[in-house]
Each structure stands twice: as structure tokens, then as C-alpha cells.
Enzyme design. Structure first.
Site, PDB file in Angstrom:
ATOM      1  N   TYR A  40      -1.358   0.280  10.467  1.00 56.00           N
ATOM      2  CA  TYR A  40      -1.517  -0.292   9.122  1.00 56.00           C
ATOM      3  C   TYR A  40      -0.334   0.111   8.232  1.00 56.00           C
ATOM      4  CZ  TYR A  40      -3.491  -1.132   4.489  1.00 56.00           C
ATOM      5  OH  TYR A  40      -3.688  -1.561   3.195  1.00 56.00           O
TER       6      TYR A  40
ATOM      7  N   SER B  43       0.848  -1.205   0.000  1.00 47.78           N
ATOM      8  CA  SER B  43       0.000   0.000   0.000  1.00 47.78           C
ATOM      9  C   SER B  43       0.876   1.244   0.000  1.00 47.78           C
ATOM     10  CB  SER B  43      -0.899   0.001   1.239  1.00 47.78           C
ATOM     11  OG  SER B  43      -1.539   1.259   1.390  1.00 47.78           O
TER      12      SER B  43
END
Length: 236
Positions: free
Chosen positions: A141, A128
Site C-alpha cells: 500500500y 497517504s
């Protein structure tokens, strides 16, 4: 072509798998929820793919799973959780569970799997843009994805000359159930758009970091270039 999809019930993994199924590829889907996994498999079979399933919790018994996977041509690693924003940065055990699913389990899986892959094969792992620079809203995250990026970079270097390629796939915002709670902006891409980008990157024989869509590379270059004194005052 034989393709293993780890975390096969994720929306992005399904989007890529639909393209492969329509080409008539051989797919092995791995996921923890048997009902969701069978629903995905049934959809892919109607599109022309040859599909097998393995119900498996990817956080457990990685060695046992690797024995069942064999030596595929492509491994798409799509397992991951975004986590509940109200708990991620306050509950240490919850934070640890995110790190386990997004970082520790993929590292264990790829450490076991990579030596068994034949020349010409490809590891495509879903990371990501959140891993490019730590942000307050996605601290845990983002840390898990930053760790995965570093591991994939090392793996790419280690496998140089072996004929095995390593793709780090870095989507920006994607409209999936994982991001259902986030307000949608023009920066959001669809899962189908990102799925096409994954298949294109594998087809092109790339061995690199790939931003999906491509313009996220420019955005993150700008974000990473911000001085720390400016960056820490921003609210995004």
C-alpha cells in the site's frame, strides 16, 4: 463550479462532496457500484447539489471515461484500496491488483485528463502518509502511494504555468470502512475532518503537498529523519 469525484463512494470523498453539495455545486460522481453510487447521489441531492453519476470501473477504459468527464473545475481523485493485511505482502497477484488500483489507474487517468483541463482548474488526488517511508505493515500500500506522490510531483512541475493546480492530499489514519480492522488510536481523524481539509485546500488555491490533519507533516518529518538502522528495528 463543476466537480468530478472519482471513487465517489469512499468515505473521505463523500465527506468532501457533502460540503460542495451544500454550497450548491455541480457534481459528477464516478464509481463502480451502482447501488452505492446512487445512495451517495441521493444524499448529496438532499443537501442542495446538482448531481450526475457515471457507473464505471476506474481500473478499466480510462480513455472512455475521460471523454465523459469533459473539462471540470475540480477533479477529486479518491479511488484506492487498502487491501487485506494477511494477503498484501504474500500474494503477488493481490499485491499487483493494489498497485493497479492505487497507482497505475490514477496515473493513466491523470495522464489523459490533465491536458484537457482549463486554466484555473485543480486536480486534488488522495495519497497517504504511508507513501513517505516504507513500513513493513503497509509495504505494498505504501509503495503504491509513494509512486503516486512521485507522479503528482512531476505533474505539478509539468503543469507549472498552465494555470492547472495539482494537490497531493496526504491523510494519516482516518476512521473509515477501509481501516475498520485497525485498532483506533488518538492519531485517527474522522472522514469529515479530512473532507473539510480537502475543501479548504482547494478553496485556498494551493498547489502543493497537503497533510491532513496538518500535524502529520511534523510526524512524518520525524519518521523520515530516523536512521535506517533504528527504523528497521521499530514495529509500527
Amino acid at each position: 463550479m463543476r466537480i468530478v469525484v472519482l471513487g465517489a463512494t469512499s468515505a473521505i470523498a463523500q465527506a468532501a462532496a457533502r460540503i460542495w453539495a451544500e454550497r450548491g455545486e455541480e457534481l459528477l460522481l464516478v464509481g463502480r457500484d451502482p447501488q452505492k453510487l446512487e445512495a451517495v447521489a441521493a444524499d448529496l441531492r438532499t443537501r442542495g447539489g446538482t448531481v450526475e453519476t457515471v457507473v464505471h470501473d476506474l481500473d478499466r477504459d480510462q480513455a472512455g471515461l475521460v471523454g465523459r468527464v469533459g473539462a471540470p473545475d475540480v477533479v477529486l481523485l479518491a479511488q484506492g484500496v487498502f487491501g487485506d493485511a494477511s494477503r498484501r505482502d504474500r500474494d503477488p497477484e493481490y499485491a499487483e491488483s493494489i498497485l493497479r488500483t492505487n497507482l497505475i489507474s490514477p496515473v493513466r487517468l491523470l495522464t489523459l485528463l490533465a491536458p484537457a483541463l482549463p486554466p484555473g482548474s485543480c486536480i486534488a488526488a488522495l495519497s497517504s502518509v504511508a507513501g513517505d517511508r516504507g513500513r513493513a505493515r503497509v509495504g505494498v500500500y505504501g509503495a503504491s502511494k509513494a509512486g503516486l506522490d512521485s507522479f503528482l510531483s512531476a505533474l505539478r512541475q509539468r503543469l507549472q504555468g498552465s494555470g492547472v493546480r495539482v494537490l497531493a492530499l496526504k491523510p494519516g489514519f482516518v476512521d473509515t470502512p477501509m481501516t475498520a480492522s485497525l485498532p483506533k488510536t488518538p492519531l485517527f481523524a474522522s472522514a469529515a475532518q479530512v473532507g473539510r481539509g480537502i475543501v479548504r485546500a482547494v478553496d485556498m488555491g494551493r498547489d502543493a503537498v497537503v497533510y491532513l490533519p496538518w500535524w502529520w507533516r511534523l510526524i512524518m518529518l520525524a519518521v523520515k529523519a530516523l536512521p535506517e538502522g533504528v527504523f528497521k528495528r521499530l514495529k509500527f
